[in-house]
Design a protein around this motif. Structure first.
Motif, mmCIF file in Angstrom:
data_model
loop_
_atom_site.group_PDB
_atom_site.id
_atom_site.type_symbol
_atom_site.label_atom_id
_atom_site.label_comp_id
_atom_site.label_asym_id
_atom_site.label_seq_id
_atom_site.Cartn_x
_atom_site.Cartn_y
_atom_site.Cartn_z
ATOM 1 N N UNK A 120 -10.036 -6.671 6.954
ATOM 2 C CA UNK A 120 -9.659 -6.558 8.367
ATOM 3 C C UNK A 120 -8.344 -5.798 8.420
ATOM 4 N N UNK A 121 -8.409 -4.538 8.833
ATOM 5 C CA UNK A 121 -7.223 -3.680 8.806
ATOM 6 C C UNK A 121 -6.117 -4.168 9.731
ATOM 7 N N UNK A 122 -6.493 -4.740 10.874
ATOM 8 C CA UNK A 122 -5.466 -5.262 11.788
ATOM 9 C C UNK A 122 -4.697 -6.400 11.126
ATOM 10 N N UNK A 123 -5.382 -7.252 10.408
ATOM 11 C CA UNK A 123 -4.722 -8.356 9.703
ATOM 12 C C UNK A 123 -3.841 -7.813 8.570
ATOM 13 N N UNK A 124 -4.315 -6.797 7.873
ATOM 14 C CA UNK A 124 -3.496 -6.177 6.812
ATOM 15 C C UNK A 124 -2.242 -5.565 7.408
ATOM 16 N N UNK A 125 -2.369 -4.929 8.578
ATOM 17 C CA UNK A 125 -1.214 -4.353 9.252
ATOM 18 C C UNK A 125 -0.245 -5.450 9.680
ATOM 19 N N UNK A 126 -0.771 -6.553 10.229
ATOM 20 C CA UNK A 126 0.082 -7.661 10.653
ATOM 21 C C UNK A 126 0.850 -8.224 9.451
ATOM 22 N N UNK A 127 0.208 -8.356 8.328
ATOM 23 C CA UNK A 127 0.873 -8.916 7.151
ATOM 24 C C UNK A 127 1.921 -7.974 6.574
ATOM 25 N N UNK A 128 1.685 -6.676 6.693
ATOM 26 C CA UNK A 128 2.667 -5.745 6.119
ATOM 27 C C UNK A 128 3.794 -5.550 7.083
#
Length: 119
Positions: free
Chosen positions: A111-119
């Motif tokens: 999930x790219x949005x979740x990866x973005x949120x984590x970074x």
């Protein structure tokens, strides 16, 4: 095209993962649409008596409230308690999206949005 939330509501299905990153993004955009609608309704209620100058100025009370909030905190976050109309729907979508996100992560779906949120 139905949103993931509409499909779940009709089917009564148990938690399923998002099929892909785009489906996750669309589900979160649905939640954001509710947040925006709630804040527009709130602003209209707050400024209902300002017909002559509606949208042309910020009241002294609003300026004080903006200055008191923490730096970087979005305007809509300070009024979470006043989200009356869409509150239950917003809570339901938030819980549903969270459960689906967790199931997707458990299944190894990126999930790219979740990866973005984590970074």
């Amino acid at each position: 095209m139905e949103t993931p939330h509409e499909v779940e509501r009709k089917s009564g299905a148990t938690t399923v993962s998002f099929e892909n990153s785009l489906q996750h993004l669309l589900a979160e955009l649905e939640r954001i649409d509710l947040l925006i609608a709630a804040q527009v309704a709130r602003a209209r209620r707050l400024h209902a008596d300002d017909e002559q100058f509606r949208g042309l100025y910020i009241s002294e009370e609003e300026i004080d409230a903006l200055l008191k909030q923490p730096v970087g905190r979005p305007r809509w976050a300070r009024a979470q308690a006043s989200l009356v109309e869409p509150g239950p729907a917003l809570d339901k979508i938030g819980r549903w999206n969270k459960a689906r996100k967790e199931e997707s992560i458990r299944r190894g779906i990126e999930l790219r949005l979740e990866a973005l949120r984590q970074s």
